[in-house]
Design an enzyme around this catalytic site. Structure first.
Site, short mmCIF file in Angstrom:
data_model
loop_
_atom_site.label_atom_id
_atom_site.label_comp_id
_atom_site.label_asym_id
_atom_site.label_seq_id
_atom_site.Cartn_x
_atom_site.Cartn_y
_atom_site.Cartn_z
N GLY A 117 -33.39 30.74 -14.11
CA GLY A 117 -32.42 31.31 -13.18
C GLY A 117 -32.82 32.66 -12.64
O GLY A 117 -32.11 33.24 -11.82
N GLU A 118 -33.93 33.20 -13.11
CA GLU A 118 -34.36 34.52 -12.65
C GLU A 118 -35.71 34.41 -11.94
O GLU A 118 -35.77 34.02 -10.79
CB GLU A 118 -34.36 35.51 -13.82
CG GLU A 118 -32.94 35.62 -14.45
CD GLU A 118 -32.81 36.71 -15.51
OE1 GLU A 118 -33.46 37.75 -15.41
OE2 GLU A 118 -32.01 36.51 -16.45
#
Lengths: 326, 326
Positions: A117-118
């Site tokens: 997610g990053e």
């Protein structure tokens, strides 16, 4: 007594105030070559699979070491679960991340690189990218003194060393702590007195004015949020640790808006009001709130000043960024 | 003759070579305060509606003034239509954007801010954001000498002034042009001779080694691409201008990969091969190609070196970033 501290200004020794908050110490004992390498890596978006997101994207050193967004933007514009904590003075924290799941800066630095997610890369890919770049291999040789082996241990070591330099000394409040009566105004001083007398300082103390304990968000009344993050319970597995978060540093809090782990408090006025009610069971008057906010703004220190790094170019063999792959 | 050029090194005057490429001139006649303001704005993601994308996101000054991605990432991770051209030496171009639709840097700077596929803000919102920030109003007062009025004209003026400073003098090839025989190798010189004799220099000439004409992509044989961009035809409305693009500068081409308006050529070797075949009807041998690539790498100049700007903080009244709004 002062005379024995050769090399320190007698002024500082003579007039240092005894308070629950201490001045930020300037950087010392840094491996400069390691830190310079870490600076490049900190700014290098090639550590993400897209080639677009660097550490500095969400911990922007032009903006108080944060992104000033409620919760962060990750790979493919994913909405992050939590507000980016500032990297400034983060070396002073007892642990890293809001839930303290990383013991130190080095352990932290490896997280976002591989978080889908990053930055959505992997440690293997990040190492492959860096190891393919002759300019980096040259730096690794210089810094580590061998054939320039690149591995995630060394990459995160370098980033952590750079992050140790990101302290912000000489805030007006620190100059006051060191004995300069004129460094803050009477109004700001009244704010500090309120900050102490009403109990804020119980958690926000020490060199970082926070960062040295985990506390429950919502002690006197529960905190209402749609945010799903559980806090320290996600690390310990204990239900009692639900909504326990690392107390954020208040250093440079003027710059690190919006506030709280969910970024829901947009202003210092709002954050101060909510903290008063939820943590202390106290409703600050408008004037009290304004004074505390005025004090908080005296915690803005000198921001790290450095040359924008020039990154060594990729070569034909460097794995290509893949921003739009499924 | 040399004696009349007081202040110039006689060496440079005496030995300056007469070639179709000229050395990059260092920056002169800059309004420094305006440029410093422009630097802040260039790095400020608050010019985008998300608060996440700045000019530097796609024209990254740590990476040759580009993003090194095939086509750029815009608001909400939209896939951009075209490869980000480098901002380095862009002041030397006859017009801005691949299709030349902006006359100059100032006009260019307003484009991405309001482009829904890029920063997705509007000039009105960008002005409101900047005008709400006391630190910026202070700068505007200092620079423009009135009450600090913020408008898009002044914002783009400042960004353009900063961009004028982004030239890269003293490339090895420029030192050779100025008379230093040892600045490039015999092999690189042979590459330059091939670059001239085979016709590359017909379009890639002058101070920027390009940037001073529009040319058709695919002269001897058509260029095959899935990319939808039409080139200059989108500006002129003329069918004859289909696939006409501004000739890109070859300054720092070692850093500005991938290549062409669609970013489809990943390496200089590939780009050189395709250019030879499509523009000149010539198939370079492997050795010729390698020599030309070696020459192209001598065009990497000194990268702009400057302090990372510290941005003035937003205040309670500043319009908030809206990264995830529908």
């Amino acid at each position: 007594m002062a005379a024995t501290f050769i090399g320190l200004a007698p002024f500082a020794v003579a007039d240092m105030r005894s308070e629950p908050i201490q001045p930020v110490s300037p950087v010392k004992e840094i491996n400069l070559a390691l830190s310079e390498l870490g600076k490049k890596l900190y700014f290098d978006p090639r550590l993400s699979v897209s080639g677009f997101i660097s550490c500095n994207s969400c911990h922007n050193l032009s903006m108080g070491g944060t992104d000033n967004i409620k919760t962060s933007i990750g790979h493919k514009w994913q909405e992050g679960p939590i507000n980016s904590p500032t990297v400034l003075n983060s070396s002073l924290s007892l642990a890293q991340f809001w839930d303290g799941r990383a013991a130190d800066l080095k352990e932290q630095a490896g997280g976002p690189i591989a978080n889908p997610g990053e930055m959505a890369s992997s440690h293997t890919l990040a190492v492959d990218v860096v190891a393919s770049i002759p300019g980096y291999v040259h730096d690794f040789k210089q810094v580590f003194g061998d054939s320039g082996t690149v591995n995630i241990d060394r990459i995160t070591d370098a980033i952590a060393e750079f992050e140790k330099t990101l302290v912000t000394p000489n805030a007006p409040f620190d100059r006051w702590l060191l004995g300069d009566d004129r460094a803050i105004s009477q109004y700001e001083l009244e704010g500090y007195k309120l900050f102490k007398s009403s109990g804020c300082v119980a958690c926000h103390n020490g060199e970082a004015v926070g960062g040295n304990s985990f506390q429950k968000m919502g002690i006197m009344e529960p905190y209402q949020t749609r945010n799903q993050v559980e806090g320290r319970a996600a690390v310990t597995g204990k239900d009692a640790d639900r909504f326990m978060f690392k107390v954020p540093t208040l250093r440079n809090v003027e710059l690190t808006y919006p506030y709280f782990h969910d970024g829901e408090a947009e202003t210092l006025t709002e954050a101060t009001d909510i903290m008063g009610r939820l943590q202390l069971g106290r409703k600050f008057t408008e004037e009290e709130n304004a004074k505390i906010v005025a004090f908080l703004k005296t915690l803005t220190g000198e921001q790290p000043q450095f040359m924008m790094p020039i990154l060594p170019p990729s070569v034909d063999q460097t794995p290509k960024p893949r921003p739009f792959d499924e």
